[in-house]
Scaffold this motif. Structure first.
Motif, mmCIF file in Angstrom:
data_model
loop_
_atom_site.group_PDB
_atom_site.id
_atom_site.type_symbol
_atom_site.label_atom_id
_atom_site.label_comp_id
_atom_site.label_asym_id
_atom_site.label_seq_id
_atom_site.Cartn_x
_atom_site.Cartn_y
_atom_site.Cartn_z
ATOM 1 N N MET A 188 5.172 -7.927 -8.460
ATOM 2 C CA MET A 188 4.387 -7.299 -7.415
ATOM 3 C C MET A 188 5.276 -7.157 -6.178
ATOM 4 O O MET A 188 6.019 -8.059 -5.821
ATOM 5 C CB MET A 188 3.153 -8.152 -7.107
ATOM 6 N N LYS A 189 5.212 -6.009 -5.529
ATOM 7 C CA LYS A 189 6.005 -5.726 -4.335
ATOM 8 C C LYS A 189 5.546 -6.590 -3.161
ATOM 9 O O LYS A 189 4.359 -6.847 -2.993
ATOM 10 C CB LYS A 189 5.898 -4.253 -3.943
ATOM 11 N N LYS A 190 6.505 -7.009 -2.357
ATOM 12 C CA LYS A 190 6.229 -7.859 -1.200
ATOM 13 C C LYS A 190 6.072 -7.012 0.063
ATOM 14 O O LYS A 190 6.927 -6.197 0.381
ATOM 15 C CB LYS A 190 7.358 -8.865 -0.999
ATOM 16 N N LEU A 191 4.956 -7.229 0.776
ATOM 17 C CA LEU A 191 4.618 -6.495 1.994
ATOM 18 C C LEU A 191 4.482 -7.473 3.149
ATOM 19 O O LEU A 191 3.806 -8.498 3.024
ATOM 20 C CB LEU A 191 3.295 -5.745 1.798
ATOM 21 N N LEU A 192 5.097 -7.141 4.283
ATOM 22 C CA LEU A 192 4.915 -7.901 5.522
ATOM 23 C C LEU A 192 4.116 -7.052 6.492
ATOM 24 O O LEU A 192 4.484 -5.902 6.776
ATOM 25 C CB LEU A 192 6.268 -8.246 6.152
ATOM 26 N N ILE A 193 3.022 -7.605 7.007
ATOM 27 C CA ILE A 193 2.253 -6.986 8.086
ATOM 28 C C ILE A 193 2.501 -7.864 9.307
ATOM 29 O O ILE A 193 2.197 -9.057 9.284
ATOM 30 C CB ILE A 193 0.757 -6.894 7.734
ATOM 31 N N THR A 194 3.054 -7.260 10.371
ATOM 32 C CA THR A 194 3.560 -8.078 11.471
ATOM 33 C C THR A 194 2.510 -8.507 12.485
ATOM 34 O O THR A 194 2.817 -9.316 13.360
ATOM 35 C CB THR A 194 4.705 -7.359 12.202
ATOM 36 N N ARG A 195 1.292 -8.000 12.409
ATOM 37 C CA ARG A 195 0.202 -8.413 13.298
ATOM 38 C C ARG A 195 -1.109 -8.415 12.526
ATOM 39 O O ARG A 195 -1.247 -7.715 11.526
ATOM 40 C CB ARG A 195 0.020 -7.439 14.469
ATOM 41 N N LEU A 196 -2.074 -9.152 13.045
ATOM 42 C CA LEU A 196 -3.407 -9.118 12.450
ATOM 43 C C LEU A 196 -4.026 -7.747 12.686
ATOM 44 O O LEU A 196 -3.934 -7.194 13.784
ATOM 45 C CB LEU A 196 -4.297 -10.193 13.074
ATOM 46 N N ILE A 197 -4.623 -7.192 11.645
ATOM 47 C CA ILE A 197 -5.317 -5.909 11.737
ATOM 48 C C ILE A 197 -6.655 -6.040 11.019
ATOM 49 O O ILE A 197 -7.009 -7.122 10.545
ATOM 50 C CB ILE A 197 -4.467 -4.749 11.154
ATOM 51 N N SER A 198 -7.352 -4.967 10.892
ATOM 52 C CA SER A 198 -8.684 -4.949 10.296
ATOM 53 C C SER A 198 -8.713 -5.679 8.947
ATOM 54 O O SER A 198 -7.846 -5.463 8.098
ATOM 55 C CB SER A 198 -9.120 -3.497 10.100
ATOM 56 N N GLU A 199 -9.718 -6.501 8.756
ATOM 57 C CA GLU A 199 -9.851 -7.258 7.509
ATOM 58 C C GLU A 199 -10.005 -6.329 6.305
ATOM 59 O O GLU A 199 -9.555 -6.648 5.209
ATOM 60 C CB GLU A 199 -11.028 -8.234 7.585
ATOM 61 N N VAL A 200 -10.609 -5.174 6.501
ATOM 62 C CA VAL A 200 -10.754 -4.209 5.411
ATOM 63 C C VAL A 200 -9.368 -3.761 4.928
ATOM 64 O O VAL A 200 -9.101 -3.699 3.727
ATOM 65 C CB VAL A 200 -11.599 -2.991 5.859
ATOM 66 N N VAL A 201 -8.488 -3.477 5.877
ATOM 67 C CA VAL A 201 -7.132 -3.049 5.540
ATOM 68 C C VAL A 201 -6.357 -4.205 4.901
ATOM 69 O O VAL A 201 -5.651 -4.020 3.905
ATOM 70 C CB VAL A 201 -6.399 -2.515 6.784
ATOM 71 N N LEU A 202 -6.515 -5.404 5.455
ATOM 72 C CA LEU A 202 -5.828 -6.566 4.897
ATOM 73 C C LEU A 202 -6.270 -6.835 3.460
ATOM 74 O O LEU A 202 -5.445 -7.149 2.602
ATOM 75 C CB LEU A 202 -6.075 -7.803 5.766
ATOM 76 N N ALA A 203 -7.554 -6.681 3.185
ATOM 77 C CA ALA A 203 -8.056 -6.900 1.822
ATOM 78 C C ALA A 203 -7.443 -5.898 0.847
ATOM 79 O O ALA A 203 -7.058 -6.259 -0.276
ATOM 80 C CB ALA A 203 -9.582 -6.800 1.810
ATOM 81 N N GLN A 204 -7.325 -4.646 1.274
ATOM 82 C CA GLN A 204 -6.715 -3.633 0.406
ATOM 83 C C GLN A 204 -5.237 -3.939 0.182
ATOM 84 O O GLN A 204 -4.729 -3.787 -0.927
ATOM 85 C CB GLN A 204 -6.879 -2.246 1.021
ATOM 86 N N ALA A 205 -4.556 -4.370 1.229
ATOM 87 C CA ALA A 205 -3.133 -4.721 1.097
ATOM 88 C C ALA A 205 -2.955 -5.891 0.137
ATOM 89 O O ALA A 205 -2.088 -5.861 -0.743
ATOM 90 C CB ALA A 205 -2.551 -5.062 2.465
ATOM 91 N N ARG A 206 -3.800 -6.902 0.274
ATOM 92 C CA ARG A 206 -3.712 -8.075 -0.614
ATOM 93 C C ARG A 206 -3.973 -7.705 -2.069
ATOM 94 O O ARG A 206 -3.413 -8.315 -2.976
ATOM 95 C CB ARG A 206 -4.702 -9.143 -0.161
ATOM 96 N N ALA A 207 -4.835 -6.722 -2.295
ATOM 97 C CA ALA A 207 -5.162 -6.310 -3.664
ATOM 98 C C ALA A 207 -3.999 -5.582 -4.334
ATOM 99 O O ALA A 207 -3.886 -5.599 -5.559
ATOM 100 C CB ALA A 207 -6.405 -5.420 -3.659
ATOM 101 N N LYS A 208 -3.127 -4.967 -3.529
ATOM 102 C CA LYS A 208 -2.068 -4.128 -4.094
ATOM 103 C C LYS A 208 -0.666 -4.721 -3.961
ATOM 104 O O LYS A 208 0.248 -4.268 -4.640
ATOM 105 C CB LYS A 208 -2.103 -2.760 -3.436
ATOM 106 N N PHE A 209 -0.496 -5.688 -3.056
ATOM 107 C CA PHE A 209 0.826 -6.236 -2.775
ATOM 108 C C PHE A 209 0.766 -7.756 -2.647
ATOM 109 O O PHE A 209 -0.284 -8.321 -2.362
ATOM 110 C CB PHE A 209 1.369 -5.680 -1.444
ATOM 111 N N ASP A 210 1.914 -8.381 -2.798
ATOM 112 C CA ASP A 210 2.097 -9.780 -2.420
ATOM 113 C C ASP A 210 2.272 -9.736 -0.903
ATOM 114 O O ASP A 210 3.351 -9.429 -0.400
ATOM 115 C CB ASP A 210 3.330 -10.345 -3.122
ATOM 116 N N THR A 211 1.192 -9.989 -0.170
ATOM 117 C CA THR A 211 1.126 -9.703 1.256
ATOM 118 C C THR A 211 1.321 -10.949 2.111
ATOM 119 O O THR A 211 0.677 -11.973 1.886
ATOM 120 C CB THR A 211 -0.230 -9.064 1.606
#
Length: 81
Positions: free
Chosen positions: A1-24
């Motif tokens: 699974m591809k590794k993704l870094l999100i550098t700040r807290l953002i919408s939980e909806v977006v974070l949930a989608q990122a977690r579902a598709k990437f090692d976040t």
């Protein structure tokens, strides 16, 4: 699974989608990445979602010393200049 870094807290909806598709990894520190942290993230992650204040300047790419793993920097934000 591809590794993704999100550098700040953002919408939980977006974070949930990122977690579902990437090692976040979500950085909870509200300050921007300094140049050393930016260079390290270029080596450690496949994709990075940065925003204002993160020091992805030319020096960060030089400091990554040719070991850049990251293929996508996808800035997030609103507004215009």
């Amino acid at each position: 699974m591809k590794k993704l870094l999100i550098t700040r807290l953002i919408s939980e909806v977006v974070l949930a989608q990122a977690r579902a598709k990437f090692d976040t990894t979500i950085r909870e520190n509200a300050t921007g990445l300094n140049r050393d942290e930016a260079a390290q993230s270029l080596r450690d992650f496949d994709a990075i979602l940065p925003t204002l204040g993160d020091q992805f300047d030319a020096g960060a790419f030089v400091d990554a010393k040719g070991a850049i793993r990251c293929k996508v920097l996808g800035n997030f934000g609103v507004g215009y200049n």
